[in-house]
Design an enzyme around this catalytic site. Structure first.
Site, mmCIF file in Angstrom:
data_model
loop_
_atom_site.group_PDB
_atom_site.id
_atom_site.type_symbol
_atom_site.label_atom_id
_atom_site.label_comp_id
_atom_site.label_asym_id
_atom_site.label_seq_id
_atom_site.Cartn_x
_atom_site.Cartn_y
_atom_site.Cartn_z
ATOM 1 N N ARG A 155 9.304 -39.011 10.441
ATOM 2 C CA ARG A 155 9.439 -37.720 11.406
ATOM 3 C C ARG A 155 8.520 -37.872 12.446
ATOM 4 O O ARG A 155 8.504 -37.108 13.412
ATOM 5 C CB ARG A 155 9.122 -36.310 10.594
ATOM 6 N N ARG A 213 22.715 -21.881 3.409
ATOM 7 C CA ARG A 213 22.307 -22.834 2.297
ATOM 8 C C ARG A 213 21.831 -22.301 1.124
ATOM 9 O O ARG A 213 21.014 -21.540 0.875
ATOM 10 C CB ARG A 213 21.232 -23.851 2.898
ATOM 11 N N ARG A 247 10.835 -24.889 12.995
ATOM 12 C CA ARG A 247 11.240 -26.460 12.643
ATOM 13 C C ARG A 247 12.107 -26.882 13.655
ATOM 14 O O ARG A 247 11.871 -28.366 13.766
ATOM 15 C CB ARG A 247 12.059 -26.250 11.363
ATOM 16 N N LYS A 303 21.370 -34.204 6.704
ATOM 17 C CA LYS A 303 20.710 -35.220 6.069
ATOM 18 C C LYS A 303 20.619 -35.320 4.593
ATOM 19 O O LYS A 303 21.203 -36.368 3.889
ATOM 20 C CB LYS A 303 19.520 -35.413 6.313
ATOM 21 N N ARG A 329 15.851 -21.417 -0.104
ATOM 22 C CA ARG A 329 14.564 -21.887 0.453
ATOM 23 C C ARG A 329 13.562 -21.068 1.130
ATOM 24 O O ARG A 329 14.211 -20.489 2.159
ATOM 25 C CB ARG A 329 14.521 -23.398 1.208
HETATM 26 P P1 AP5 Z 1 21.672 -30.299 4.627
HETATM 27 O O1 AP5 Z 1 22.061 -31.476 3.913
HETATM 28 O O2 AP5 Z 1 20.501 -29.730 3.470
HETATM 29 O O3 AP5 Z 1 20.661 -30.234 5.765
HETATM 30 P P2 AP5 Z 1 19.417 -31.163 6.082
HETATM 31 O O4 AP5 Z 1 19.538 -31.913 7.335
HETATM 32 O O5 AP5 Z 1 18.850 -31.969 4.858
HETATM 33 O O6 AP5 Z 1 18.528 -29.872 6.441
HETATM 34 P P3 AP5 Z 1 16.877 -29.665 5.967
HETATM 35 O O7 AP5 Z 1 16.742 -28.091 6.491
HETATM 36 O O8 AP5 Z 1 16.518 -29.774 4.584
HETATM 37 O O9 AP5 Z 1 16.046 -30.564 6.881
HETATM 38 P P4 AP5 Z 1 14.743 -30.532 7.291
HETATM 39 O O10 AP5 Z 1 14.352 -31.823 7.746
HETATM 40 O O11 AP5 Z 1 14.258 -29.177 7.880
HETATM 41 O O12 AP5 Z 1 14.184 -30.240 5.990
HETATM 42 P P5 AP5 Z 1 13.082 -30.961 4.882
HETATM 43 O O13 AP5 Z 1 13.448 -30.504 3.546
HETATM 44 O O14 AP5 Z 1 13.361 -32.335 4.880
HETATM 45 O O15 AP5 Z 1 22.785 -29.006 4.978
HETATM 46 C C1 AP5 Z 1 22.038 -27.900 5.566
HETATM 47 C C2 AP5 Z 1 23.410 -26.762 4.979
HETATM 48 O O16 AP5 Z 1 24.559 -27.255 5.687
HETATM 49 C C3 AP5 Z 1 23.444 -26.927 3.494
HETATM 50 O O17 AP5 Z 1 24.035 -25.605 2.843
HETATM 51 C C4 AP5 Z 1 25.042 -27.982 3.405
HETATM 52 O O18 AP5 Z 1 25.682 -27.458 2.465
HETATM 53 C C5 AP5 Z 1 25.734 -27.496 4.610
HETATM 54 N N1 AP5 Z 1 26.369 -28.735 5.269
HETATM 55 C C6 AP5 Z 1 25.798 -29.903 5.435
HETATM 56 N N2 AP5 Z 1 26.636 -30.745 5.977
HETATM 57 C C7 AP5 Z 1 27.655 -29.884 6.544
HETATM 58 C C8 AP5 Z 1 28.906 -29.959 7.365
HETATM 59 N N3 AP5 Z 1 29.301 -31.391 7.600
HETATM 60 N N4 AP5 Z 1 29.850 -28.972 7.417
HETATM 61 C C9 AP5 Z 1 29.386 -27.875 6.776
HETATM 62 N N5 AP5 Z 1 28.269 -27.502 6.239
HETATM 63 C C10 AP5 Z 1 27.308 -28.587 6.037
HETATM 64 O O19 AP5 Z 1 11.789 -30.649 5.244
HETATM 65 C C11 AP5 Z 1 11.212 -29.366 4.783
HETATM 66 C C12 AP5 Z 1 9.817 -29.232 5.516
HETATM 67 O O20 AP5 Z 1 8.807 -30.217 4.641
HETATM 68 C C13 AP5 Z 1 9.316 -29.633 6.743
HETATM 69 O O21 AP5 Z 1 9.519 -28.525 7.723
HETATM 70 C C14 AP5 Z 1 8.086 -30.001 6.654
HETATM 71 O O22 AP5 Z 1 7.112 -28.924 6.652
HETATM 72 C C15 AP5 Z 1 8.086 -30.887 5.426
HETATM 73 N N6 AP5 Z 1 8.247 -32.304 5.602
HETATM 74 C C16 AP5 Z 1 9.303 -33.007 5.060
HETATM 75 N N7 AP5 Z 1 9.276 -34.397 5.695
HETATM 76 C C17 AP5 Z 1 8.310 -34.305 6.318
HETATM 77 C C18 AP5 Z 1 7.681 -35.651 7.185
HETATM 78 N N8 AP5 Z 1 8.353 -36.689 6.971
HETATM 79 N N9 AP5 Z 1 6.712 -35.454 7.822
HETATM 80 C C19 AP5 Z 1 6.023 -34.132 7.871
HETATM 81 N N10 AP5 Z 1 6.436 -33.098 7.088
HETATM 82 C C20 AP5 Z 1 7.517 -33.289 6.481
#
Ligand code: AP5
Length: 226
Positions: free
Chosen positions: A96, A135, A178, A21, A167
């Site tokens: 979410r 990552r 998660r 994402k 992270r």
């Molecule tokens: P990346 O692009 O970083 O993936 P992502 O889907 O953004 O993964 P996240 O782990 O950031 O998502 P998340 O939803 O768990 O975390 P968030 O920060 O939102 O890609 C991942 C890796 O793969 C990278 O190394 C990239 O280079 C690689 N990659 C990507 N695409 C690729 C491809 N096609 N081929 C090969 N490699 C690839 O949330 C963190 C925490 O914050 C949550 O757990 C929660 O506690 C809180 N939080 C955030 N938003 C909310 C909300 N709306 N409500 C409640 N709590 C929230």
């Protein structure tokens, strides 16, 4: 690049942790001149500045749980209010929960806007776990992967030269929580948006550039077909 005076598009990137994402959100926003709004990044920024909200959120994030809806909705509204109505927005990691999705509808309706497209990125869990383990993130938001998308110089951002970070919530046990939280609280949003006719599924297992092209095609189709 929206028409002058027209309300900006609102696109949501939905999908499990590690599916891409953030990677796709940054690219889509840059290519279209949209704002990239990642609630994960907003929370990490709040934590960095040592704000009360950031400290409260940290415990939830460290356990891999969702931060309470009212905190998230407040953050998003503040961010939306800081943007002109004509500004396109790509949301990454928000909404979410159904409560968050309904709150987003309410906030957009105040401006006569609605979610125009939701892209559900999909990939198998084994691949997600490997992607998260590899990552590395730059302080400027650019994300790399030691297996799939390494920086030119090991451990350093190609754009800023700053050291890349691992992270705290990317430890295997937290990743499992998660993924479970995603299945329970967030996956039902696919049906929610499907019923509205705005959901498009995207294979998140391909190459980053190919997925970006697929995303662009879907977003453009929406613009020519009201
Ligand atoms: P990346 O692009 O970083 O993936 P992502 O889907 O953004 O993964 P996240 O782990 O950031 O998502 P998340 O939803 O768990 O975390 P968030 O920060 O939102 O890609 C991942 C890796 O793969 C990278 O190394 C990239 O280079 C690689 N990659 C990507 N695409 C690729 C491809 N096609 N081929 C090969 N490699 C690839 O949330 C963190 C925490 O914050 C949550 O757990 C929660 O506690 C809180 N939080 C955030 N938003 C909310 C909300 N709306 N409500 C409640 N709590 C929230």
């Amino acid at each position: 690049m929206e028409g002058a005076g027209m309300p900006g598009s609102v696109v949501v990137l939905l999908g499990p942790p590690g599916v891409g994402k953030g990677t796709q959100g940054v690219r889509l926003a840059r290519s279209r001149g949209w704002a990239h709004v990642s609630t994960g990044d907003l929370l990490r920024d709040a934590r960095e500045t040592g704000s009360e909200l950031g400290c409260q959120a940290q415990a939830y994030m460290d356990r891999g749980e969702l931060v309470p809806d009212d905190v998230i909705v407040g953050l998003v509204k503040e961010r939306l209010n800081s943007l002109p109505q004509s500004q396109g927005v790509v949301f990454d990691g928000f909404p979410r929960t159904i409560v968050q999705a309904e709150a987003l509808d309410g906030a957009l309706a105040d401006d006569g806007r609605r979610v125009s497209r939701v892209l559900l990125l999909e990939a198998g869990e084994e691949l997600l776990v490997k992607r998260i383990a590899g990552r590395r993130s730059s302080p400027n938001g650019r994300v790399y992967n030691v297996y799939f998308d390494p920086p030119e110089r090991e451990g350093l951002c190609d754009e800023t030269g700053e050291p890349l970070l691992h992270r705290a919530d990317d430890q295997p046990e937290t990743v499992r929580s998660r993924l479970a939280v995603y299945r329970k609280a967030t996956a039902p949003l696919a049906d929610f948006y499907q019923r509205r006719g705005v959901l498009a599924r995207v294979d998140g297992e391909g190459e980053i550039g190919a997925i970006h092209e697929a995303v662009q095609t879907i977003v453009q189709k929406k613009q020519v077909r009201p």
